[in-house]
Design an enzyme around this catalytic site. Structure first.
Site, PDB file in Angstrom:
ATOM      1  CB  ILE A   1      45.182  40.223  88.606  1.00  0.00           C
ATOM      2  CG1 ILE A   1      45.893  39.214  87.705  1.00  0.00           C
ATOM      3  CG2 ILE A   1      45.784  41.606  88.471  1.00  0.00           C
ATOM      4  CD1 ILE A   1      45.828  39.559  86.211  1.00  0.00           C
TER       5      ILE A   1
ATOM      6  CE  LYS B   1      36.290  36.781  84.881  1.00  0.00           C
ATOM      7  NZ  LYS B   1      37.076  35.668  84.370  1.00  0.00           N
TER       8      LYS B   1
HETATM    9  N1  HSE Z   1      35.942  30.694  84.084  1.00  0.00           N
HETATM   10  C1  HSE Z   1      36.701  31.823  84.509  1.00  0.00           C
HETATM   11  C2  HSE Z   1      37.952  31.930  83.667  1.00  0.00           C
HETATM   12  C3  HSE Z   1      37.071  31.678  85.952  1.00  0.00           C
HETATM   13  O1  HSE Z   1      38.305  30.955  83.012  1.00  0.00           O
HETATM   14  O2  HSE Z   1      38.570  32.995  83.627  1.00  0.00           O
HETATM   15  C4  HSE Z   1      37.770  32.899  86.502  1.00  0.00           C
HETATM   16  O3  HSE Z   1      36.909  33.993  86.563  1.00  0.00           O
END
Ligand code: HSE
Ligand code: NDP
Length: 409
Positions: A133, A202
């Site tokens: 995204i 994130k």
């Molecule tokens: N391990 C991460 C996830 C990879 O499953 O979202 C993507 O950032």
């Protein structure tokens, strides 16, 4: 000819290499010149001994550097070190670095952005948040002055895939975790996924972009799926709620707060229907009301696509949401929590609600125990797993449930 250095050749690094090969013509049409991967840095020579490439493949950092000078670096090794040292080495020389490494960005992004800026180059981390995204460049490039009061999302593909398989297909936690690893979704250490840390990195990155500064991590709580038991999700399903791992950050009275935690979503919540490895990001603000972005959250092609497009976007347009237009939310986005009490803990829990004057609005029974719906304002007792409920929950949810035995305190 644009000379590229590729650091890491696992799921993501391989994806970047293949994407550059497949899209050679269109990339050179955008850039006005061809690009070529000159060198790949890996860790385990044995693993790649059969790899045949028209470029240097090495485990030696010095040898990798000598294959330069590079015009662009893609970093796809993950973790803090040596990724930090390698990234700084190139940014300090004014060479752009594109990464998918959310841990590095969340922990050292402030410094790395500063180094990039003072050397008039670019540190791109589009792929670090929500895989395929393009949310980072939307915030930087298309919404640089838009007021934002809240950002929330399903930000981890592995856990969303696991929850979907466990709830909808009644599969075991261990089995679906192995599958997510085989599919290349999980981190090298899947504790980062299951413990909520990946989503925590994130939401901190999103918070920096939405609210203009790197957040105080002490104000960002992190809870993963480790305390989750099958019956918690089962109770939610019976009363029409979807269990999701939600990352959320909002601004209130000049302060930014954030969290990652499992939460129940009513069916009316936009993120309730985001299933499998798919991620969803929601931006809220006075003018935009709610903008939703939904797409693949992990995986080779989607992540590599974000990394390549990140660089191309930057070459064409250098956006930056440096001083964000921060708005305040009008009310806390959750009013209730569901607290899960095992049969054997019922007396202790009754004592707790009595002592704390906690009003229990509904109880939902299950052979394993009870779920109590309480207003979210109460300080939760760490002994009992508890999850916020997003969306308007009313007793109609209780009435809809045919199998739950319901009662009111
Ligand atoms: N391990 C991460 C996830 C990879 O499953 O979202 C993507 O950032
Ligand atoms: P992998 O484990 O599949 O690949 C890691 C690669 O980095 C391997 O090629 C490995 O070498 C190499 N590597 C590791 N340590 C070193 C080192 N010290 N020196 C040189 N090379 C090293 O990881 P992924 O590709 O899945 O993830 C890479 C990054 O992308 C991580 O930050 C991850 O969080 C992020 N990401 C991953 C997504 C996904 O869907 N997988 C999605 C979005 C982001 P070798 O092959 O020799 O072992």
């Amino acid at each position: 000819m644009l000379k590229i250095g590729l650091i890491g050749y696992g799921t993501v690094g391989r994806g970047v290499y293949e994407r550059l090969e497949v899209s050679k013509a269109s990339i050179s049409a955008v850039l006005g010149e061809e690009c070529h991967v000159e060198a790949i840095l890996i860790k385990n020579e044995q693993k790649h001994r059969l790899l045949e490439k028209e470029c240097l493949v090495t485990v030696d950092w010095a040898e990798f550097q000598q294959a330069g000078p590079f015009d662009l670096i893609f970093e796809a090794i993950g973790g803090l070190e040596p990724a930090l040292t390698y990234t700084l080495a190139y940014l300090e020389k004014g060479i752009p670095v594109i990464t998918a490494n959310k841990k590095l960005v969340a922990e050292h992004g402030a410094k790395l952005e500063e180094v990039a800026e003072s050397n008039q180059t670019y540190y791109g981390y589009e792929a670090a948040v929500a895989g395929g995204i393009p949310i980072i460049n939307v915030l930087k490039g298309l919404l640089p002055t838009t007021g934002i009061s809240r950002v929330s999302g399903i930000l981890n593909g592995t856990t969303n895939y696991m929850l979907t398989e466990m709830i909808e297909n009644h599969r075991s936690f261990a089995e679906v975790l192995i599958e997510a690893q085989e599919l290349g979704y999980a981190e090298a250490d899947p504790t980062d996924d299951v413990g909520g840390f990946d989503a925590w990195y994130k939401i901190r990155i999103l918070s920096r972009l939405c609210f203009g500064q790197w957040p105080n991590t002490e104000l960002f709580h992190c809870q993963g799926l480790t305390a989750l038991e099958d019956w918690h999700a089962e109770v939610g399903e019976r009363i029409g709620l979807k269990l999701k791992l939600i990352g959320e950050a909002h601004s209130i009275n000049g302060h930014v707060h954030g969290s990652v935690a499992p939460a129940f979503l009513t069916k009316t919540e936009a993120l309730a229907s985001v299933s499998g490895v798919t991620n969803g990001v929601s931006l809220e603000g006075k003018d935009i009301k709610q903008l939703l972005f939904i797409g693949p959250g992990a995986g080779k092609e989607a992540t590599a696509n974000s990394m390549v497009e990140d660089f191309l976007f930057h070459r064409r347009y250098q956006g930056n949401r440096l001083s964000a237009n921060v708005e305040s939310i009008e009310e806390i986005p959750f009013r209730y929590s569901l607290v899960f009490i095992k049969q054997a803990e019922r007396d202790t829990a009754l004592q707790w609600v009595k002592e704390q004057f906690i009003q229990v609005n509904e109880t939902y029974s299950h052979p394993e125990g009870e779920a109590w719906l309480v207003p979210s304002v109460y300080e939760v007792n760490a002994q009992f797993p508890s999850y916020h409920v997003y969306g308007e929950i009313t007793s109609s949810y209780a009435e809809e449930s045919s199998s739950a035995q319901l009662g009111t305190f």
